[in-house]
Write a protein that holds these residues in place. Sequence first.
Motif, PDB file in Angstrom:
ATOM      1  N   LEU A  93      47.848  -6.630 122.212  1.00 43.56           N
ATOM      2  CA  LEU A  93      47.367  -7.772 121.433  1.00 43.56           C
ATOM      3  C   LEU A  93      46.449  -7.304 120.324  1.00 43.56           C
ATOM      4  CD1 LEU A  93      46.093 -10.023 124.349  1.00 43.56           C
ATOM      5  CD2 LEU A  93      48.304 -10.197 123.216  1.00 43.56           C
ATOM      6  N   ILE A  94      46.422  -8.094 119.232  1.00 45.26           N
ATOM      7  CA  ILE A  94      45.417  -7.861 118.195  1.00 45.26           C
ATOM      8  C   ILE A  94      44.492  -9.062 118.224  1.00 45.26           C
ATOM      9  CG2 ILE A  94      45.030  -7.439 115.763  1.00 45.26           C
ATOM     10  CD1 ILE A  94      48.082  -6.753 115.652  1.00 45.26           C
ATOM     11  N   LEU A  95      43.214  -8.818 118.415  1.00 42.28           N
ATOM     12  CA  LEU A  95      42.263  -9.930 118.480  1.00 42.28           C
ATOM     13  C   LEU A  95      41.309  -9.893 117.306  1.00 42.28           C
ATOM     14  CD1 LEU A  95      41.281  -9.723 122.260  1.00 42.28           C
ATOM     15  CD2 LEU A  95      42.956 -11.230 121.207  1.00 42.28           C
ATOM     16  N   LEU A  96      40.957 -11.085 116.830  1.00 44.03           N
ATOM     17  CA  LEU A  96      39.925 -11.173 115.803  1.00 44.03           C
ATOM     18  C   LEU A  96      38.593 -11.161 116.550  1.00 44.03           C
ATOM     19  CD1 LEU A  96      39.888 -13.831 112.965  1.00 44.03           C
ATOM     20  CD2 LEU A  96      37.826 -13.011 114.034  1.00 44.03           C
ATOM     21  N   VAL A  97      37.778 -10.148 116.325  1.00 42.30           N
ATOM     22  CA  VAL A  97      36.565  -9.998 117.113  1.00 42.30           C
ATOM     23  C   VAL A  97      35.361 -10.611 116.417  1.00 42.30           C
ATOM     24  CG1 VAL A  97      35.093  -8.347 118.300  1.00 42.30           C
ATOM     25  CG2 VAL A  97      37.500  -7.817 117.922  1.00 42.30           C
ATOM     26  N   ALA A  98      35.219 -10.279 115.171  1.00 39.44           N
ATOM     27  CA  ALA A  98      34.010 -10.719 114.466  1.00 39.44           C
ATOM     28  C   ALA A  98      34.265 -10.725 112.971  1.00 39.44           C
ATOM     29  CB  ALA A  98      32.865  -9.768 114.784  1.00 39.44           C
ATOM     30  N   VAL A  99      33.367 -11.378 112.236  1.00 39.02           N
ATOM     31  CA  VAL A  99      33.417 -11.259 110.783  1.00 39.02           C
ATOM     32  C   VAL A  99      32.237 -10.404 110.352  1.00 39.02           C
ATOM     33  CG1 VAL A  99      34.587 -13.445 110.416  1.00 39.02           C
ATOM     34  CG2 VAL A  99      32.092 -13.385 110.387  1.00 39.02           C
ATOM     35  N   ASP A 100      32.428  -9.679 109.271  1.00 40.66           N
ATOM     36  CA  ASP A 100      31.386  -8.795 108.749  1.00 40.66           C
ATOM     37  C   ASP A 100      30.681  -9.535 107.618  1.00 40.66           C
ATOM     38  OD1 ASP A 100      29.904  -6.868 107.475  1.00 40.66           O
ATOM     39  OD2 ASP A 100      31.402  -5.286 107.783  1.00 40.66           O
ATOM     40  N   ILE A 101      29.371  -9.742 107.773  1.00 41.14           N
ATOM     41  CA  ILE A 101      28.659 -10.489 106.729  1.00 41.14           C
ATOM     42  C   ILE A 101      27.617  -9.609 106.055  1.00 41.14           C
ATOM     43  CG2 ILE A 101      29.010 -12.757 107.747  1.00 41.14           C
ATOM     44  CD1 ILE A 101      26.224 -12.524 108.988  1.00 41.14           C
ATOM     45  N   GLY A 102      27.724  -8.294 106.275  1.00 44.81           N
ATOM     46  CA  GLY A 102      26.679  -7.409 105.754  1.00 44.81           C
ATOM     47  C   GLY A 102      27.047  -6.727 104.450  1.00 44.81           C
ATOM     48  N   PHE A 103      26.068  -6.040 103.903  1.00 45.84           N
ATOM     49  CA  PHE A 103      26.222  -5.326 102.646  1.00 45.84           C
ATOM     50  C   PHE A 103      27.238  -4.190 102.798  1.00 45.84           C
ATOM     51  CE2 PHE A 103      24.588  -2.120  99.564  1.00 45.84           C
ATOM     52  CZ  PHE A 103      24.883  -2.840  98.424  1.00 45.84           C
ATOM     53  N   ARG A 104      27.229  -3.575 103.986  1.00 38.80           N
ATOM     54  CA  ARG A 104      28.135  -2.461 104.211  1.00 38.80           C
ATOM     55  C   ARG A 104      29.589  -2.916 104.110  1.00 38.80           C
ATOM     56  NH1 ARG A 104      27.652   1.978 109.036  1.00 38.80           N
ATOM     57  NH2 ARG A 104      29.708   2.885 108.701  1.00 38.80           N
ATOM     58  N   GLY A 105      29.857  -4.117 104.600  1.00 43.22           N
ATOM     59  CA  GLY A 105      31.214  -4.649 104.509  1.00 43.22           C
ATOM     60  C   GLY A 105      31.635  -4.820 103.063  1.00 43.22           C
ATOM     61  N   LEU A 106      30.669  -5.237 102.253  1.00 44.91           N
ATOM     62  CA  LEU A 106      30.913  -5.433 100.826  1.00 44.91           C
ATOM     63  C   LEU A 106      31.287  -4.099 100.180  1.00 44.91           C
ATOM     64  CD1 LEU A 106      30.543  -8.054  99.260  1.00 44.91           C
ATOM     65  CD2 LEU A 106      28.268  -7.300  98.637  1.00 44.91           C
ATOM     66  N   MET A 107      30.532  -3.058 100.512  1.00 45.87           N
ATOM     67  CA  MET A 107      30.787  -1.738  99.953  1.00 45.87           C
ATOM     68  C   MET A 107      32.123  -1.194 100.463  1.00 45.87           C
ATOM     69  SD  MET A 107      28.337  -1.253  97.914  1.00 45.87           S
ATOM     70  CE  MET A 107      27.921   0.430  97.497  1.00 45.87           C
ATOM     71  N   ARG A 108      32.447  -1.479 101.721  1.00 45.66           N
ATOM     72  CA  ARG A 108      33.716  -1.025 102.267  1.00 45.66           C
ATOM     73  C   ARG A 108      34.868  -1.598 101.455  1.00 45.66           C
ATOM     74  NH1 ARG A 108      33.880  -3.654 106.834  1.00 45.66           N
ATOM     75  NH2 ARG A 108      32.258  -2.310 107.671  1.00 45.66           N
ATOM     76  N   ARG A 109      34.743  -2.868 101.103  1.00 50.75           N
ATOM     77  CA  ARG A 109      35.804  -3.510 100.324  1.00 50.75           C
ATOM     78  C   ARG A 109      36.004  -2.825  98.989  1.00 50.75           C
ATOM     79  NH1 ARG A 109      36.366  -8.944 101.232  1.00 50.75           N
ATOM     80  NH2 ARG A 109      37.919  -9.044  99.611  1.00 50.75           N
ATOM     81  N   MET A 110      34.932  -2.232  98.463  1.00 49.21           N
ATOM     82  CA  MET A 110      35.065  -1.565  97.173  1.00 49.21           C
ATOM     83  C   MET A 110      35.411  -0.092  97.352  1.00 49.21           C
ATOM     84  SD  MET A 110      32.273  -3.317  94.754  1.00 49.21           S
ATOM     85  CE  MET A 110      30.871  -3.234  95.807  1.00 49.21           C
ATOM     86  N   GLY A 111      35.599   0.318  98.602  1.00 54.51           N
ATOM     87  CA  GLY A 111      35.918   1.720  98.865  1.00 54.51           C
ATOM     88  C   GLY A 111      34.696   2.615  98.727  1.00 54.51           C
ATOM     89  N   LEU A 112      33.518   2.057  98.869  1.00 51.84           N
ATOM     90  CA  LEU A 112      32.296   2.839  98.676  1.00 51.84           C
ATOM     91  C   LEU A 112      31.466   2.908  99.952  1.00 51.84           C
ATOM     92  CD1 LEU A 112      31.202   1.346  95.238  1.00 51.84           C
ATOM     93  CD2 LEU A 112      32.289   3.551  95.624  1.00 51.84           C
ATOM     94  N   GLU A 113      32.118   2.739 101.098  1.00 53.86           N
ATOM     95  CA  GLU A 113      31.349   2.673 102.329  1.00 53.86           C
ATOM     96  C   GLU A 113      30.567   3.959 102.580  1.00 53.86           C
ATOM     97  OE1 GLU A 113      33.580   2.025 105.879  1.00 53.86           O
ATOM     98  OE2 GLU A 113      31.903   1.125 106.929  1.00 53.86           O
ATOM     99  N   PHE A 114      31.120   5.082 102.104  1.00 58.95           N
ATOM    100  CA  PHE A 114      30.457   6.369 102.370  1.00 58.95           C
ATOM    101  C   PHE A 114      29.049   6.423 101.783  1.00 58.95           C
ATOM    102  CE2 PHE A 114      32.826   6.713  98.440  1.00 58.95           C
ATOM    103  CZ  PHE A 114      31.943   7.342  97.585  1.00 58.95           C
ATOM    104  N   LEU A 115      28.770   5.572 100.811  1.00 61.13           N
ATOM    105  CA  LEU A 115      27.440   5.583 100.195  1.00 61.13           C
ATOM    106  C   LEU A 115      26.392   4.920 101.085  1.00 61.13           C
ATOM    107  CD1 LEU A 115      28.245   4.514  96.528  1.00 61.13           C
ATOM    108  CD2 LEU A 115      27.630   6.780  97.354  1.00 61.13           C
ATOM    109  N   VAL A 116      26.849   4.093 101.982  1.00 64.74           N
ATOM    110  CA  VAL A 116      25.891   3.276 102.726  1.00 64.74           C
ATOM    111  C   VAL A 116      26.038   3.471 104.227  1.00 64.74           C
ATOM    112  CG1 VAL A 116      25.589   1.528 100.967  1.00 64.74           C
ATOM    113  CG2 VAL A 116      27.495   1.322 102.527  1.00 64.74           C
TER     114      VAL A 116
END
Lengths: 429, 421
Positions: free
Chosen positions: A127-150
């Motif tokens: 099964l694939i379950l939806l566990v949580a939503v990400d509401i943090g700054f790190r999630g924002l950076m991940r979306r831009m492909g910049l997670e490694f910075l934070v």
Amino acid sequence: MTSITVMGDFYLSQILGKPIFDIHGKTVGYVRDLVTLWNGHSPQVTGIKFNKESKLLIPSERIEKWDAKGMYLNCEFSPSITVLLQDHEIYISKWLLDKQIIDLKGSRLVRVNDITLSWVSRGSEKLILLVAVDIGFRGLMRRMGLEFLVRKIENRFLGWQYINPLEDRNSSLYLNREKKQLSQLHPADIADILEELDYHKRADLMGRLSSDQAVEALREMELDTQVELINQMDAHRASDILEEMPPDDAADILAELPEEKSRGLLGLMEADEAQDVKELMEYREDTAGSLMTTEFVELPVSITADEAILRLREFARTAETIYYLFVTDEHSILKGVLSLRELLLADPSTCLGDFMNAHVVSVHDYEHPATVAERINKYGLLALPVVDERQRMLGIITVDDVLEELMSERERSSLFSLFKVRRHSERRV
Amino acid sequence: MEAIKGLKSRVLLILSVMGPGIITAFADNDAGGIATYASAGAKYGYKMMFIMLVSTVCLAIAQEISARTGAVTGRGLSDLIREQYGVKWTFFAMAVLLVANLGTTASEFSGIATSFEILGISKYISVPIGAFIVWWLVLKTDYEKVEKVFLLLCITFFSYIISGFIVHPSWGEVFHQSLTPSFSGEPDFILMAVGVIGTTITPWGQFYVQASVVDKGITAKEFSITRWDVLIGSFFTGLIAFFIIVATAATLYKNHISIETAKDAAISLQPLAGNYASLLFAGGLLGASVLAAFILPLSSAYAVCEAFGFERGISKSYKEAPVFYGLYSALIFLGSTLVLWPDLSLYHVMLISQVVNGILLPPILIFMVLIASNGNLMGNFTNSKSYNLIAWLFTVILIVLTVFLLLSSLFPDSIQRLLGS
């Protein structure tokens, strides 16, 4: 109950847009969105939208695995394996990603930056379950492909149990659990959330609140927002809510509405309530009358303490304060005042007239709010009675009403305030 | 009696809805605007008039689109970009907005510096103090009241209208040239054209008008009034720009005086104010600059925080909204520091920032038009086909001009030959 083993966690952002290969390695489409069952249990991914133009979905049982390159199916692709969106199913990218939701844990509005999914096995089932939503700054950076910075910043996740999506949904999809959770939010928090929402979502959310909650939340808002909300609401609901509100608050709102609208709403309200409100609306803004409420405890001078306690029970529900009891004669002329303590301690058979304080500090309805504040301050009162020329009791002003009037606090100011027709703000705290 | 009451409530409704368009229009004629229009008039006479008038028409269209989107959706532009196009595009749009607004903020501080230089006060004194006051007023006090004072100062710019009449231009020539398209492949001309467009229609103005419509609680029902608000606002922007060009063309261009500093721009007010021309000019410039120096950093910080979901708004404290105030402070700090660079021509900062605005405008226009054409969001208020055609045409022209501008500064000769001038 078979135990659940977690095989891996991943983010929606890592999979959106990736190609989907069938068993022969042929590209059949791209991951456009995932569909989950939204029925109050752990939201389970049931299908994949693979084509922008089509409503068809690939059911999640067909997924063999995925990696950084894309998603692999366990069968040959043909239209016959596809399914359509069922009841209680929602698109998670369309409904959640980048959208505002209510964070029921933090009681505020947040924006979803990413979504965490978990790939688990239960017995032979995957099964694939939806566990949580990400509401943090790190999630924002991940979306831009910049997670490694934070990497040092903690992720901020919010479990699916604590989210309340706001996008338009079929009302059947609106879960009882969500309604219940909503009802547990503090009215002040609901008010803040409502103030931040756009007017469409505001109306939706208002519609889901009970009348009591709506009234309480409304009382926590700025007058500007109250007026906006009442103005946009269906007239019948608006008049119901106005009836439930203290008449002084209702009068403030109605006075700001366009003439026709306000007359229409008064017409829909119960005659008694409407009458009270109309009288209050007559007062000019800078008078004691405009601050007062007509819901106070009024007791006839001739009754006994015992009878008075019985009457108090009836008043207690609606009166603004029950600690001050005002004693009047048959013409409503103010004769004295009692505190609740004095009433409770008095001999049950004594007449109110015998033990009340006959020297009542009061204010005339036409006097200035500053006078009201002065008297409340000087005599250390919780509420001050308002009387007319003939000492007839009209209403009371409580200390919190006058505080707001005079405190020079930082008003809710606006960036876009120029030329704004400023309304007199009266925030009830 | 009923009729009077009806009229009264109608008037009240209009008053409560009016504002966003007119305010944006006023703030639009900021330091950079004045500098650009004045230069255009001084350097090219009435030749730039046609481009200015076309941009004013486009301004009305662009502002109408933004205001309509705000009224129908109840949401700001950055909010919508985020929901419709995701994080990466939002980041791009916000980067564009921040760069454009940083430039414009610098031009506002140049305006402040210039008006004090006219009074003989060095920029090294006026700019740091000005920046601090602007920053402090927003953080610590009720800036709404202060704002109105500076708005009043802006009214000084109506003196350009009077001046425009006093100089007795040959009106026949003015109108003839206004309606005759003229163009040149000269890099300077293209630069000026992009500047004129960029100062008339600005990225921040689009975000601002939409946010302000939303903030006022204007809904689709009241939009017919807001449309007038926006049209009247655009008319005023155009009117003042028109007379600045007339006044400068009839005085400076005729006598072959080119504008090197803002003091030269004040000469065009001499027919009206005589020796007080500089003072009049300084007052107006100061009002416009300070007003925009408040609005620009605030509205940029607001838009960015709205897009990324950070706490925002001046009713929040610094602790509640650190990103909002951080961005706000950074924009003021950077904007004012740029101006303090030694040997920098303040006048050129004002001009160049408008060209930057013009170059950065197309991406924002594209987002706006795409959103306003989305039937799911806009329902019955979706952009019509003809409307979209104009909006796209204008966007494409602006992009082409920008490309010309780049090419013409790289290969000036070949471009001039290409355009046969």
